[in-house]
Scaffold this motif. Structure first.
Motif, PDB file in Angstrom:
ATOM      1  N   GLU A  13       0.833  -1.204   0.000  1.00  0.00           N
ATOM      2  CA  GLU A  13       0.000   0.000   0.000  1.00  0.00           C
ATOM      3  C   GLU A  13       0.872   1.261   0.000  1.00  0.00           C
ATOM      4  N   THR A  14       1.220   1.641  -1.182  1.00  0.00           N
ATOM      5  CA  THR A  14       1.960   2.903  -1.350  1.00  0.00           C
ATOM      6  C   THR A  14       1.142   3.764  -2.292  1.00  0.00           C
ATOM      7  N   SER A  15       1.631   4.861  -2.643  1.00  0.00           N
ATOM      8  CA  SER A  15       0.915   5.720  -3.577  1.00  0.00           C
ATOM      9  C   SER A  15       1.839   6.012  -4.765  1.00  0.00           C
ATOM     10  N   PRO A  16       1.621   5.407  -5.910  1.00  0.00           N
ATOM     11  CA  PRO A  16       0.551   4.405  -6.149  1.00  0.00           C
ATOM     12  C   PRO A  16       0.935   3.054  -5.552  1.00  0.00           C
ATOM     13  N   ALA A  17      -0.062   2.159  -5.381  1.00  0.00           N
ATOM     14  CA  ALA A  17       0.145   0.826  -4.792  1.00  0.00           C
ATOM     15  C   ALA A  17       1.000  -0.039  -5.740  1.00  0.00           C
ATOM     16  N   ILE A  18       1.773  -0.922  -5.122  1.00  0.00           N
ATOM     17  CA  ILE A  18       2.612  -1.847  -5.890  1.00  0.00           C
ATOM     18  C   ILE A  18       2.087  -3.273  -5.667  1.00  0.00           C
ATOM     19  N   GLU A  19       1.885  -4.014  -6.776  1.00  0.00           N
ATOM     20  CA  GLU A  19       1.371  -5.391  -6.702  1.00  0.00           C
ATOM     21  C   GLU A  19       2.318  -6.362  -7.422  1.00  0.00           C
ATOM     22  N   VAL A  20       2.515  -7.512  -6.783  1.00  0.00           N
ATOM     23  CA  VAL A  20       3.286  -8.608  -7.386  1.00  0.00           C
ATOM     24  C   VAL A  20       2.402  -9.861  -7.384  1.00  0.00           C
ATOM     25  N   THR A  21       2.243 -10.461  -8.558  1.00  0.00           N
ATOM     26  CA  THR A  21       1.363 -11.644  -8.686  1.00  0.00           C
ATOM     27  C   THR A  21       2.181 -12.924  -8.752  1.00  0.00           C
ATOM     28  N   HIS A  22       1.769 -13.921  -7.970  1.00  0.00           N
ATOM     29  CA  HIS A  22       2.389 -15.250  -7.961  1.00  0.00           C
ATOM     30  C   HIS A  22       1.326 -16.284  -8.373  1.00  0.00           C
ATOM     31  N   THR A  23       1.697 -17.148  -9.278  1.00  0.00           N
ATOM     32  CA  THR A  23       0.763 -18.200  -9.736  1.00  0.00           C
ATOM     33  C   THR A  23       1.205 -19.550  -9.179  1.00  0.00           C
ATOM     34  N   LEU A  24       0.266 -20.251  -8.542  1.00  0.00           N
ATOM     35  CA  LEU A  24       0.551 -21.566  -7.962  1.00  0.00           C
ATOM     36  C   LEU A  24      -0.109 -22.641  -8.833  1.00  0.00           C
TER      37      LEU A  24
END
Length: 392
Positions: free
Chosen positions: A34-45
């Motif tokens: 939660e930053t501005s802008p938010a940072i997302e990292v996606t992991h696939t299982l």
């Protein structure tokens, strides 16, 4: 949706640990800062698991002969499983040992298609998973006999046998001359080897005739016939073709009759191959004789007490060194047997060494001298092979 901590999912710093992974855990996981802008990292299982197989066709199928049948199965697994088909009894009907695919189609089904087929799924993880399906071929009744003609006598014990195959199992019935057999005089039985038997404990004259064994099922109806007769069997000649006398030949044969023989018929003639220039000489000489004839009649061995009887007859007034052929038939109170196979024989053949052989130009050369020269030549050759005599 946010992930809550549980026994299977624990947060250690900025990492999450998932224990006891299940198939339901497969999917995408997003780590969000939660930053501005938010940072997302996606992991696939991607959860991998061994293959399992399931039948999509009945485990047992009854297939009518000549039709087609398809066997099908499905598989679940990650990575996707490969499905193969084999046969418990060996090669597939096509001749190959294995077929790959979700299904296998067997066309024009016959007995060679019958058996158990195994569907196997594997994806490299764990042990392969298998299931099996069985095909049974349904076919119309088939009836055969062990003997189509039975020779017997009054008072004898006899069994009439037919073998019946079919699926579903046919029902079997017996008739005589088209009429059902309802009397207790007849006994009906069958065993596990498809053998159906009609037994007559003591044969009566009225029992002779044609019996029919009929098999019937929803797929058809068929029958076969057995003839019960008191007639003699066709005789079998047992004597040697080489005659030992110049103008007489003794013919010997075996006749099987459960009732005494009352007559026999002898036919003989010169062999056809010797009659090119004299066809009329090839007519059969046909004679009837009674085994109980007057004294001085043809030579005949006494009848044995059993149904197999040895019989002989001396044929006279034959030509020396000549080929003949003959047949014989016998009769009892119920009628005549068929004729035996044509039997070839010849009277005694002698080499006349003293006769002359006339050559071209009118010269005469004694056959005896030629034969003597041949013997001397053979003797000389033998002495040369033995070598000179040993010194004393």
């Amino acid at each position: 949706m946010p992930i809550r901590q549980s026994k299977r999912l624990q947060k250690l710093g900025n990492s999450f640990t998932l224990s006891g992974v299940r198939r339901s855990h497969a999917g995408s996981y997003v780590c969000r800062i939660e930053t501005s802008p938010a940072i997302e990292v996606t992991h696939t299982l991607d959860v991998q698991y061994p293959a399992t197989v399931r039948r999509l066709s009945p485990r047992l199928q009854h297939v009518v002969q000549g039709s087609s049948v398809t066997l099908e199965c499905g598989a679940d697994g990650n990575p996707p499983a490969t499905i193969t088909w084999t046969r418990q009894q060996g090669h597939l009907p096509s001749g190959s040992r294995m077929h790959e695919g979700r299904s296998i189609t067997l066309s024009n089904a016959d007995h060679d298609v019958e058996g158990t087929y195994i569907c196997t799924a594997k994806n490299g993880l764990g042990h392969p998973s298998s299931t099996d399906m069985t095909i049974e071929i349904q076919y119309p009744p088939d009836v055969t006999t062990e003997e189509s003609l039975l020779h017997t006598g009054v008072g004898r014990y006899v069994e009439l046998v037919c073998r019946v195959h079919g699926r579903p199992v046919p029902t079997v019935s017996w008739t005589k001359q088209g009429r059902p057999l309802l009397s207790e005089h007849y006994v009906f039985s069958h065993d596990t080897q498809h053998r159906h038997t009609l037994t007559i404990q003591e044969v009566r004259e009225e029992d002779f005739g044609e019996y029919t064994c009929t098999a019937e099922s929803p797929l058809g109806r068929t029958n076969t016939s057995i003839r019960l007769t008191g007639l003699p069997r066709v005789p079998r000649v047992t004597s040697s073709p080489a005659g030992g006398e110049r103008t007489t030949y003794t013919l010997t044969w075996v006749a099987e009759s459960h009732t005494p023989v009352i007559m026999y018929r002898l036919q003989y003639r010169r062999h056809k191959e010797r009659l090119i220039h004299n066809p009329s000489a090839g007519q059969w000489n046909i004679r009837l004789y009674s085994p109980n004839g007057p004294a001085g009649g043809p030579a005949l061995a006494p009848l044995s007490s059993g149904p197999v009887q040895q019989m002989t007859h001396a044929i006279t007034d034959l030509e020396p060194a000549t080929d003949y052929e003959a047949t014989v038939a016998v009769e009892n109170k119920f009628g005549w047997s068929g004729d035996s196979e044509i039997f070839h024989f010849y009277t005694k053949k002698e080499v006349a060494l003293g006769k002359s052989i006339r050559g071209g130009g009118g010269c005469t050369r004694p056959a005896l001298l030629t034969t003597t020269a041949s013997l001397l030549a053979s003797l000389t050759t033998a002495l040369l092979l033995l070598g000179p005599p040993a010194a004393l």
